[in-house]
Enzyme design. Structure first.
Site, short mmCIF file in Angstrom:
data_model
loop_
_atom_site.label_atom_id
_atom_site.label_comp_id
_atom_site.label_asym_id
_atom_site.label_seq_id
_atom_site.Cartn_x
_atom_site.Cartn_y
_atom_site.Cartn_z
N ASP A 229 0.88 -1.16 0.00
CA ASP A 229 0.00 0.00 0.00
C ASP A 229 0.92 1.22 0.00
O ASP A 229 2.11 1.12 0.31
CB ASP A 229 -0.95 -0.01 1.21
CG ASP A 229 -2.13 0.92 0.98
OD1 ASP A 229 -2.07 1.75 0.05
OD2 ASP A 229 -3.12 0.84 1.74
C1 BGC Z 1 -4.98 3.30 0.04
C2 BGC Z 1 -5.07 2.32 -1.12
C3 BGC Z 1 -4.87 3.04 -2.43
C4 BGC Z 1 -3.53 3.77 -2.39
C5 BGC Z 1 -3.23 4.54 -3.65
C6 BGC Z 1 -3.73 4.15 -0.02
O1 BGC Z 1 -3.79 5.19 0.91
O2 BGC Z 1 -5.03 2.60 1.26
O3 BGC Z 1 -6.31 1.65 -1.09
O4 BGC Z 1 -4.96 2.16 -3.50
O5 BGC Z 1 -3.53 4.69 -1.31
O6 BGC Z 1 -4.03 5.67 -3.74
#
Ligand code: BGC
Length: 756
Positions: A229
């Site tokens: 993530d």
């Molecule tokens: C989120 C993800 C997301 C990623 C990219 C993170 O803060 O938890 O679900 O895909 O950011 O935006």
């Protein structure tokens, strides 16, 4: 493309570099070798492709795209084919936009109604979440575009999401928090998996070898690459070793350098880095070799598709003869959400919608009056607003209040602190309901809310966060052009304090203990026979259905056999409609603590008035099994199982039983501390120790030198004696035998038993 050949030509620095992003959304190119960069983008219910200013919180703009219903809504459709179609449309738009991977689906379990990201997640039930997720992945990937199933694993709160440890026992992980990922890997093989921010039992998901390699790859057979993530990496070298292939976004070169140093210092095997690069490039080339940027993206067609999906997701929660509405009647639409619907949640899934259709837009041409009722921005309903709403309600045949949660109430990044709707909206609903007995509430929210006014209104339609065409879908359902067929993918408890995680949710400091274990959602409410506001699986229709004639393919099976359950479903009303046939399994008697019933099958079926159809389900070992920690495997305890089929978890219409015989002998270890009851319950020790145990049983009782009176002796009935004996360890019954039995003799019998 010969990926291995490319990897073999890369320098260690180039390989380490490929293990993190170029920037926010791209993988690195290796120009020297002609390896291009590819782009990934959020997800999941539409594209948030950012071309200029980037972020992962949904702050900066992205391209115009189509916002489909969020997962809270799509899960309620219980319709695999429908979410598959949504996946295909998203896959096509990815091809058009030159995207290799869409970041989703998000499948974490809804442990508490408070999780800020519940709107993005499917369900409190792992089977439903897994089935919907697999269908979505298959849809997207049919277009040669990848998905990134997220957030693996145990990411069930936003509070302290980057530091908190989700402390979950293994059985609970296996039965509740893993299956959505497991089912997706086995049925749909997502191109990528995104590990979560949190720690799992103390170790960051991003550097957990058990999670990312042993379970995900070795047990489930995952073949793609794992990405972090955004910002989830703590120790990058440990991450590479654990199986985290790609760090996102860019680490500014810092972690690439650490990988190089670790390899040079002999602390990280270069072959592991090679493997990560190979996995990333395999996926990138799978897209590149099938890229079709000429794919058209008809956003108007997707807007219509989004409306169609939304109407299949809406859950009719209450209807005392007030719906569907009559187009000839004067209807009051009350509440700002009628004009400006809340149709998506905040954060990384936030989409820059190309078009929004509100209920007021969609009802153009009908006899609609409108009153604002409350202000979302100010979160207030002034006396004038209420007065205006009341007079509109009085003048109309039916008053429809559009209510729910404003954006600030639920979002990625933080959790809710309560389950209430804005007080001003509750006040408005009560005032309108007092003014017009025919009041209907349409709800826009991503997670359950308390409904203090439920007894005062005649109808409630849960529209969830239904995407940019939600107004179109709502009007179709309200006026009967579409027959509602959504069913709840989560329980609505009466109040927050009823939720099983209530006492521990959020944790203490960085420790979030999942003390309710497997009793999440209806597994808990059913075990406690608690009253709920609306149960899991519940949803009304404008027609009615009857379920009858349950047929099981066998009365008795082994845990290696499959069982087929068939039921006849009939539309007994006067309209065409869809029902969600739900199959639950319950272990009648078990030595481990198990839920009363668990969803093991569902099918959405469309029937014309009077039409009947047989619906069949196939159940295998997993449908009956629990995770046995000692065995390290799924296990079915020999005995009777209930097969229940119904229209919700609390509306079981037909029920049968099957006996399942285990083919696995659980090996027990016995010692002098083993108790009489356990020894006698297991045929092996019961037989081996029988002569000894018989002698003990006979001799059991107070010894004469303890001076027990005859009267006291008589009071110790056989039953009491046995009951007391039951819980005694072998060692103490031995001493009660007053030397009648030789300890060495018993010990050698035990050794023999444990050897076998
Ligand atoms: C989120 C993800 C997301 C990623 C990219 C993170 O803060 O938890 O679900 O895909 O950011 O935006």
């Amino acid at each position: 493309m010969d990926i291995k050949a490319i990897v073999s030509q890369m320098t260690l620095e180039e390989k380490a570099g490929l293990c993190s992003g170029l920037d926010f959304w791209h993988t690195k190119p290796v120009e020297r070798l002609g390896v291009p960069s590819v782009m990934v983008s959020d997800g999941p219910h539409g594209l948030r492709k950012q071309e200029e200013k980037v972020d992962h919180l949904g702050v900066n703009d992205s391209i115009k795209a189509v916002c489909m219903p969020a997962a809270c809504a799509t899960a309620a459709s219980f319709d695999r084919a429908l979410i598959g179609r949504m996946g295909e449309a998203i896959g096509d738009s990815c091809q058009h936009e030159r995207l290799c991977v869409v970041l989703g689906p998000a499948v974490n379990i809804k442990r508490s109604p408070l999780c800020g990201r519940n709107f993005e997640y499917f369900s409190e039930d792992p089977y439903l979440a897994g089935e919907m997720s697999a269908a979505y992945i298959n849809g997207v990937q049919s277009r040669n575009v990848g998905t990134s199933i997220k957030h693996f694993a145990g990411n069930n709160q936003e509070h302290r999401r980057m530091s908190s440890s989700s402390n979950v026992d293994e059985r609970t992980l296996r039965e509740i928090y893993f299956p959505a990922f497991e089912i997706s890997v086995k049925k749909a093989q997502p191109w990528t998996v995104m590990c979560s921010y949190n720690r799992l039992n103390g170790t960051y998901a991003s550097e957990n070898p058990w999670l990312l390699t042993d379970v995900l790859r070795k047990e489930w057979g995952f073949k793609g690459y794992v990405m972090s993530d955004w910002g989830a990496v703590s120790n990058r070298v440990a991450g590479v070793a654990a199986g985290l292939d790609l760090e996102m976004p860019s680490s500014g070169g810092i972690n690439d350098k650490k990988i190089v140093e670790a390899v040079r210092a002999g602390k990280l095997d270069e072959a592991v880095v090679d493997q990560a690069v190979e996995r990333i490039l395999t996926i990138n080339y799978r897209y590149l070799e099938n890229a079709k940027p000429e794919t058209p993206w008809d956003q108007e067609a997707d807007h219509q598709l989004s409306a169609q999906i939304a109407q299949e997701c809406m859950v009719l929660l209450k209807n005392e003869g007030v719906l569907p509405l009559n187009k000839a009647d004067e209807i009051a639409f009350i509440g700002e959400f009628a004009r400006k619907p809340r149709f998506q949640g905040g954060g990384s899934s936030h989409i820059n919608s190309c078009k929004i259709t509100s209920a007021l837009d969609a009802a153009e041409g009908l006899k609609i009056t409108y009153a604002q009722g409350y202000s979302v921005a100010k979160d207030e309903a002034t006396d004038e607003m209420i007065a205006e709403a009341v007079s509109a309600a009085k003048a109309a045949k039916v008053a429809v209040v559009f209510a729910g949660l404003p954006d600030s109430y639920e979002s990625e990044g933080y959790d809710r602190s309560h389950m209430a709707m804005p007080a001003c909206q509750n006040r408005l609903i009560e005032a309108v309901a007092a003014a017009n007995p025919n009041t209907v509430v349409v709800l826009h929210n991503g997670s359950p809310v308390e409904m203090p006014w439920i007894g005062q209104v005649k109808g409630v339609l849960e529209a969830y966060l239904g995407g940019q065409a939600v107004g179109l879908a709502t009007v179709r359902v309200l006026f009967g052009d579409a027959n509602p067929s959504g069913h709840l993918a989560e329980t609505f408890p009466v109040k927050l304090a009823d939720n099983p995680s209530y006492l521990f949710y959020g944790g203490e400091g960085n420790e979030a203990d999942y003390r309710e274990g497997v009793f999440v959602g209806y597994r808990y409410y059913d075990k406690k026979a608690m009253e709920v506001l609306f149960p899991f699986g519940y949803g009304l229709s404008y027609t009615s259905f009857a379920y009858s004639n349950l047929r099981l393919s066998a009365e008795e099976i082994s845990d290696r056999d499959a069982l087929t359950a068939t039921v006849t479903v009939t539309n007994t009303g006067s309209r065409a409609g869809k029902t969600v046939v739900q199959l639950y399994v319950g272990d009648v008697q078990s030595t481990v603590l198990r839920p009363v019933r668990e969803l093991k099958g569902f099918e959405k079926v469309e029937l014309q008035p009077g039409e009947s159809r047989d619906v069949s389900f196939t159940l295998d070992k997993r449908a009956f099994a629990y995770w046995n920690t000692a065995l390290g495997d799924w296990h079915v305890e020999t005995g009777e199982f209930r097969i229940e089929i119904g229209q919700s978890s609390r509306d079981i219409e037909v029920c049968g039983t099957v006996r399942v015989n285990s083919t696995v002998a659980l090996k027990q270890h016995y010692s002098m501390d083993s108790i009489f009851m356990d020894l006698m319950a297991d045929p092996r020790p019961a037989q081996a120790l029988k002569p000894v145990l018989d002698r003990i049983a006979k001799g059991f009782g107070p010894s004469p030198d303890q001076g027990t009176t005859d009267a006291a002796k008589e009071a110790i009935t056989d039953e009491m004696g046995m009951a007391m004996l039951n819980y005694m360890p072998l060692r103490s019954v031995l001493s009660f035998s007053h030397g009648m039995i030789d300890e060495a003799e018993v010990q050698s019998m035990l050794d023999e038993l444990n050897r076998a």
